[in-house]
Design an enzyme around this catalytic site. Structure first.
Site, PDB file in Angstrom:
ATOM      1  N   LYS A 116       0.853  -1.464  -0.012  1.00  0.00           N
ATOM      2  CA  LYS A 116       0.133   0.013  -0.109  1.00  0.00           C
ATOM      3  C   LYS A 116       0.887   1.243   0.101  1.00  0.00           C
ATOM      4  O   LYS A 116       0.437   2.329  -0.325  1.00  0.00           O
ATOM      5  CB  LYS A 116      -1.027   0.015   1.272  1.00  0.00           C
ATOM      6  CG  LYS A 116      -2.066  -1.250   0.886  1.00  0.00           C
ATOM      7  CD  LYS A 116      -3.061  -1.193   2.135  1.00  0.00           C
ATOM      8  CE  LYS A 116      -4.049  -2.176   1.882  1.00  0.00           C
ATOM      9  NZ  LYS A 116      -3.665  -3.502   1.495  1.00  0.00           N
ATOM     10  N   GLU A 200      -2.161   7.174   7.915  1.00  0.00           N
ATOM     11  CA  GLU A 200      -3.149   7.972   7.162  1.00  0.00           C
ATOM     12  C   GLU A 200      -3.859   8.879   7.951  1.00  0.00           C
ATOM     13  O   GLU A 200      -4.435   8.402   8.876  1.00  0.00           O
ATOM     14  CB  GLU A 200      -3.844   7.219   6.091  1.00  0.00           C
ATOM     15  CG  GLU A 200      -3.182   6.610   5.089  1.00  0.00           C
ATOM     16  CD  GLU A 200      -4.143   5.725   3.981  1.00  0.00           C
ATOM     17  OE1 GLU A 200      -3.857   5.648   2.980  1.00  0.00           O
ATOM     18  OE2 GLU A 200      -5.187   5.838   4.478  1.00  0.00           O
ATOM     19  N   ARG A 292      -7.946  -8.549  -7.836  1.00  0.00           N
ATOM     20  CA  ARG A 292      -8.829  -9.906  -8.102  1.00  0.00           C
ATOM     21  C   ARG A 292     -10.271  -9.535  -8.282  1.00  0.00           C
ATOM     22  O   ARG A 292     -10.704  -8.215  -8.218  1.00  0.00           O
ATOM     23  CB  ARG A 292      -8.508 -10.700  -6.601  1.00  0.00           C
ATOM     24  CG  ARG A 292      -8.931  -9.645  -5.437  1.00  0.00           C
ATOM     25  CD  ARG A 292      -8.809 -10.662  -4.039  1.00  0.00           C
ATOM     26  NE  ARG A 292      -8.808  -9.775  -3.040  1.00  0.00           N
ATOM     27  CZ  ARG A 292      -9.867  -9.223  -2.604  1.00  0.00           C
ATOM     28  NH1 ARG A 292     -11.226  -9.501  -3.032  1.00  0.00           N
ATOM     29  NH2 ARG A 292     -10.014  -8.690  -1.344  1.00  0.00           N
TER      30      ARG A 292
END
Length: 503
Positions: A116, A200, A292
Site C-alpha cells: 500500500k 493516514e 482480483r
C-alpha cells in the site's frame, strides 16, 4: 485457447467461476480439502482432486500442492477466485514458470499494488487523489507519535500488506499510539508475514466506494461503474449496492476516470477494483487496489450485464477487450447481502454446523451465489460466509422491497445465521433513505441487534406448535379425512368449521 481451468479456491466463488466455464465450453477442475469433500463445488466440477488436511495453509494456501494438481490434470489455466492465493504474486509467478496461464494480473502488478505504500506513491504520480499520510514505513513508536501529532487526530494506522481490516487501528490521541503500533504490527505479521505499517489521516464520516475496472494486455482499460460498500462491521462488508446513492453523476464520472488512470498506471490486466474513500463533502481519495475479483462483483454484473469471470478468461486468452467505455451503462439497481453462519447476538461468533433445512428464495430479479444444501456441514476452518443473496430491480426503492421479501423467504435451520440482522438493515431508516456511511453499523448497533417484535420467533413457535399438534392428533384424525385422504389437525378442523380455512 483455454480449454481446462483449475479453480484454486472453494465454496461459492469456485462454483461461480465453474458456471461461467461451463457456459464457455471450458472444463473446470476443482481442488478440495478434507473438510470440503462434500462441498457442492466438488460435485459440480468436471474433475476434482484432493489437496490434503483441513487447515488452509495445508491446502488452499499451499502453492506447490495446487501446482502439482494443475500439472497432473493438464490444465491450461488457473483461476484464483478471491481470498487465499488470489493476490499472491509468488503463486502467479509459479504459474508462469510452469507454463500455466494465471487468470489475473501479472505478479509485478500484484506486488506494486499489494504494497500500500508503493501504491500510494504510484497513485500520486498518476494524479489520483490520496489521503494525506506517510509515504515510507514507520520505523518506531516515537516516529509514529511525531507524525500523528503533525497530521492531527484521528489517524488510521495500517498494515502495508494488509486487507480485510487486518492490521488496522484507529488512533484518537497520543496515548493510544504505542498500543496501536505494536498490535497492528503483530497482527500484520501473523496475517501477512510482514509487519510494515504506515499512517493516514482518518477521513471522518467516509463512504467506502469502489469502481470495478477491466483491462487487457493491449493497454485498454475501462471501468464498470461504482459500488457502495459502506455497511461494514470491523472493516468487513455486510451489504453492498450499485449504484451508490451518495454519488452525483458528475462525481461518478470523475471517479471513474481516476479509476481508469490508476489501472493504466500499473498496466493492469484482468478484473480488479479501485477503492476510494469519499468524505461528507464528496471529496474522494484513493484507498487501495484489489487485484482480483471482489466478493461483491455480482451487483456490478447485474447492473451492467457483463459476466466478469468470462471477461477475465477472455483477457487471459490474450484477447482485446470487446467492450468500450461508452457502451457500458448502469441499468436499474442491485443490492447484495452476505449470508453468514454466525451468531449476531453473541458478538458475531462463527456458527458452524449441519444445515438441517434450507429454503432459498426465488422470483424475478433474484440471484443466489452459494454452495450449500440440506445436510451439508459448514466447516469450522474457513470463512463463515454461506453465500450471497443478490437482487436487481428497476430502482433502489424496488430493490430494497425485493430484498426484504427474499430475506423473509430465506430459511436456514440447524445453525445460526445473520438473516434477521440483514432484515433489520433493510428496514433501517438511514439505509432506506440512502443516508449512511461507514459509521452506519456503529450508529445503529442497538437497533440492529435487538429482536424487533420477535416476529420471526413467533412465526417459528407457531409452526412448531402446529406440527406437534398434527403429530399428536394424527391417529385421532384418521376418521375425519379430507377428500384427498389427508388427515387434518384440530387447528385445521377448527378453521373448516368456521369457514376460514382455504385448502
Amino acid at each position: 485457447m483455454i480449454k481446462r481451468v483449475l479453480i484454486a479456491n472453494r465454496g461459492e466463488i469456485a462454483l461461480r467461476v465453474m458456471r461461467s466455464c461451463k457456459e464457455m465450453g471450458i472444463r473446470s477442475i476443482a481442488v478440495f480439502s478434507e473438510a470440503d469433500r462434500t462441498s457442492r463445488h466438488v460435485t459440480y466440477a468436471d474433475e476434482a482432486y484432493p489437496i490434503g488436511g483441513a487447515i488452509a495453509k495445508e491446502n488452499y494456501l499451499n502453492i506447490e500442492k495446487i501446482i502439482e494438481v494443475a500439472k497432473l490434470a493438464q490444465v491450461d489455466a488457473i483461476h484464483p477466485g478471491y481470498g487465499f492465493l488470489s493476490e499472491n504474486a509468488d503463486f502467479a509467478r509459479r504459474c508462469r514458470e510452469e507454463g500455466i496461464i494465471f487468470i489475473g494480473p501479472a505478479p509485478e502488478t500484484m506486488e506494486a499494488m499489494g504494497d500500500k505504500i508503493s501504491a500510494r506513491k504510484m497513485m500520486i504520480k498518476a494524479g489520483v487523489p490520496v489521503v494525506p499520510g506517510t509515504e515510507k514505513p514507520l520505523q518506531s513508536v516515537e516516529e509514529a507519535v511525531r507524525i500523528c501529532n503533525e497530521i492531527g487526530y484521528p489517524v488510521m494506522l495500517k498494515a502495508s500488506m494488509g486487507g480485510g481490516g487486518k492490521g488496522m487501528r484507529l488512533i484518537h490521541s497520543e496515548e493510544e499510539v504505542e498500543e496501536a503500533y505494536n498490535t497492528a504490527r503483530s497482527e500484520s505479521m501473523s496475517s501477512f508475514g510482514d509487519d510494515t505499517v504506515y499512517l493516514e489521516k482518518f477521513v471522518e464520516e467516509p463512504h467506502h466506494i469502489e469502481f470495478q475496472i477491466l483491462g487487457d494486455n493491449f493497454g485498454n482499460v475501462i471501468h464498470l461503474f461504482d459500488r457502495e460498500c459502506s455497511v461494514q462491521r470491523r472493516n468487513q462488508k455486510i451489504v453492498e449496492e450499485s449504484p451508490s446513492p451518495f454519488l452525483t453523476p458528475e462525481l461518478r464520472k470523475e471517479m471513474g476516470e481516476k479509476a481508469v488512470a490508476a489501472a493504466k498506471a500499473v498496466n493492469y490486466s484482468g478484473a480488479g477494483t479501485i477503492e476510494f474513500l469519499v468524505d461528507k463533502n464528496r471529496n474522494f481519495y484513493f484507498l487501495e487496489m484489489n487485484t482480483r475479483l471482489q466478493v461483491e462483483h455480482p451487483i456490478t454484473e447485474e447492473v451492467v450485464g457483463v459476466d466478469l469471470a468470462k471477461e477475465m478468461i477472455h483477457v487471459a486468452n490474450n484477447q482485446p477487450l470487446h467492450l468500450k467505455q461508452d457502451e457500458i451503462y448502469q441499468r436499474g439497481h442491485s443490492i447484495e447481502c452476505r449470508i453468514c453462519a454466525e451468531d449476531t447476538e453473541n458478538n458475531f461468533m462463527p456458527s458452524p454446523g449441519i444445515i438441517k433445512q434450507l429454503t432459498e428464495p426465488n422470483g424475478i430479479g433474484v440471484r443466489i451465489d452459494s454452495y450449500v444444501y440440506e445436510g451439508y456441514e459448514i466447516p469450522i476452518y474457513y470463512d463463515p460466509m454461506i453465500g450471497k443473496l443478490i437482487v436487481w430491480a428497476t430502482n433502489r426503492q424496488y430493490a430494497i422491497e425485493r430484498m426484504r421479501r427474499v430475506l423473509y423467504e430465506y430459511k436456514i435451520t440447524g445453525l445460526k445465521t445473520n438473516l434477521s440482522y440483514l432484515k433489520r438493515i433493510m428496514h433501517n431508516p438511514d439505509f432506506v433513505k440512502g443516508e449512511y456511511n461507514t459509521l452506519f453499523i456503529e450508529k445503529n448497533q442497538k437497533m440492529l441487534l435487538r429482536n424487533n417484535g420477535n416476529n420471526e420467533e413467533i412465526e417459528n413457535i407457531a409452526m412448531i406448535a402446529s406440527y406437534m399438534d398434527y403429530i399428536v392428533n394424527l391417529e385421532e384424525n384418521k376418521s375425519n379425512m379430507l377428500p384427498d385422504n389427508r388427515p387434518i389437525s384440530r387447528w385445521r378442523e377448527f378453521g373448516l368449521q368456521k369457514g376460514v380455512l382455504r385448502i
